[in-house]
Scaffold this active site. Structure first.
Site, PDB file in Angstrom:
ATOM      1  N   ILE A 110       7.569  -1.671   7.517  1.00  0.00           N
ATOM      2  CA  ILE A 110       7.888  -0.306   7.947  1.00  0.00           C
ATOM      3  C   ILE A 110       9.322   0.073   7.575  1.00  0.00           C
ATOM      4  O   ILE A 110      10.183  -0.781   7.392  1.00  0.00           O
ATOM      5  CB  ILE A 110       7.681  -0.125   9.466  1.00  0.00           C
ATOM      6  N   ALA A 170       7.795   5.334   7.740  1.00  0.00           N
ATOM      7  CA  ALA A 170       6.811   5.027   6.701  1.00  0.00           C
ATOM      8  C   ALA A 170       6.243   3.631   6.934  1.00  0.00           C
ATOM      9  O   ALA A 170       6.953   2.737   7.395  1.00  0.00           O
ATOM     10  CB  ALA A 170       7.473   5.087   5.323  1.00  0.00           C
ATOM     11  N   ILE A 171       4.961   3.473   6.638  1.00  0.00           N
ATOM     12  CA  ILE A 171       4.307   2.176   6.763  1.00  0.00           C
ATOM     13  C   ILE A 171       3.606   1.855   5.450  1.00  0.00           C
ATOM     14  O   ILE A 171       2.806   2.652   4.959  1.00  0.00           O
ATOM     15  CB  ILE A 171       3.295   2.159   7.920  1.00  0.00           C
ATOM     16  N   CYS A 189       5.544   9.596   0.277  1.00  0.00           N
ATOM     17  CA  CYS A 189       4.206   9.031   0.446  1.00  0.00           C
ATOM     18  C   CYS A 189       3.108   9.930  -0.120  1.00  0.00           C
ATOM     19  O   CYS A 189       1.943   9.823   0.258  1.00  0.00           O
ATOM     20  CB  CYS A 189       3.932   8.707   1.922  1.00  0.00           C
ATOM     21  N   HIS A 215      14.126   4.013   0.795  1.00  0.00           N
ATOM     22  CA  HIS A 215      14.815   3.158   1.758  1.00  0.00           C
ATOM     23  C   HIS A 215      16.307   3.269   1.493  1.00  0.00           C
ATOM     24  O   HIS A 215      16.734   3.376   0.336  1.00  0.00           O
ATOM     25  CB  HIS A 215      14.403   1.691   1.598  1.00  0.00           C
ATOM     26  N   GLY A 248       0.822  -1.194   0.000  1.00  0.00           N
ATOM     27  CA  GLY A 248       0.000   0.000   0.000  1.00  0.00           C
ATOM     28  C   GLY A 248       0.862   1.252   0.000  1.00  0.00           C
ATOM     29  O   GLY A 248       2.057   1.205   0.274  1.00  0.00           O
ATOM     30  N   GLY A 249       0.252   2.379  -0.336  1.00  0.00           N
ATOM     31  CA  GLY A 249       0.951   3.651  -0.243  1.00  0.00           C
ATOM     32  C   GLY A 249       1.594   4.107  -1.542  1.00  0.00           C
ATOM     33  O   GLY A 249       1.602   3.402  -2.546  1.00  0.00           O
ATOM     34  N   ILE A 263       5.040   6.753  -3.020  1.00  0.00           N
ATOM     35  CA  ILE A 263       6.494   6.617  -3.114  1.00  0.00           C
ATOM     36  C   ILE A 263       7.180   6.880  -1.772  1.00  0.00           C
ATOM     37  O   ILE A 263       6.732   7.712  -0.975  1.00  0.00           O
ATOM     38  CB  ILE A 263       7.069   7.568  -4.186  1.00  0.00           C
TER      39      ILE A 263
END
Length: 224
Positions: A163, A149-150, A180, A89, A83-84, A86
């Protein structure tokens, strides 16, 4: 009435590797018979990635030209089924992927996401950031700055993705995107908030303890 068994979660310390390697590990560990939920083995993958931008199932406002622009910065780029929108990481960020069968915990994705949020908030609080919280926007926030972020995926009650908690991340990577998809907000890290270097290993230890507490599970280390 039989008392429900306490779920067992195996910690997989995957170290520092490329995003594609992380996806392969996630697929390998989640590739179990979902219908046999009693014998499903739960995992919590802890890792860091080489610099990478990832997009979830909502690809709003990001074209092939944007992908090429981001790749020129020296980062990889992946489209995923989480889900979500951009996010980034990279080194200094704790990326945690819980591979859980929710029938062993609570068979609701909404419960899962809320419990994951509580786990991150408690991690931040135990480390000295009591103001970490949720808002109407996804993720965990300190004021107007996102610290975690999740982005999760669920299929037949099996969870993947998870996460990205900024520990000592180089936050300049986020300057090239709207994290996001949320306009007018910033990003922060544990190191930035605590004004000291917080390594991923330090944060991971606290996160695992909080995970065990909120998911009410037993934890064991994976034997290599």
């Amino acid at each position: 009435m039989m008392k429900k068994a306490i779920p067992l979660v195996t910690i997989v310390n995957a170290g520092h590797h490329g995003y594609e390697s992380g996806l392969k590990l996630q697929k390998q560990l989640s590739n179990q018979k979902a219908e046999d939920w009693v014998n499903f083995r739960n995992y919590l993958i802890l890792q860091q990635h080489d610099p990478v931008y990832t997009i979830g199932i909502r690809t709003k406002n990001y074209s092939d030209a944007d992908e090429q622009r981001l790749r020129k910065l020296g980062a990889e780029f992946f489209r995923t089924n989480r889900g979500g929108l951009i996010t980034f990481h990279g080194p200094g960020q704790l990326v945690a992927y819980p591979i859980l069968h929710l029938h062993q915990f609570h068979p609701k994705m909404r419960w899962y996401v809320a419990t994951l949020e509580k786990t991150v908030i408690e991690t931040c609080r135990k480390m000295g950031i009591p103001q970490a919280t949720t808002t109407s926007d996804t993720g965990i926030w300190v004021g107007n700055n996102k610290i975690c972020a999740i982005g999760v995926h669920g299929s037949r009650y099996v969870t993947t993705h998870g996460i990205g908690l900024n520990c000592c991340t180089d936050l300049r990577w986020f300057e090239h995107i709207v994290p996001c998809g949320i306009e007018g907000k910033g990003v922060t890290s544990l190191s930035n908030e605590l004004q000291r270097n917080v390594c991923v290993e330090e944060a991971a230890k606290v996160f695992v303890r909080c995970f065990a507490e909120h998911f009410k599970c037993q934890i064991q280390e994976k034997v290599q």
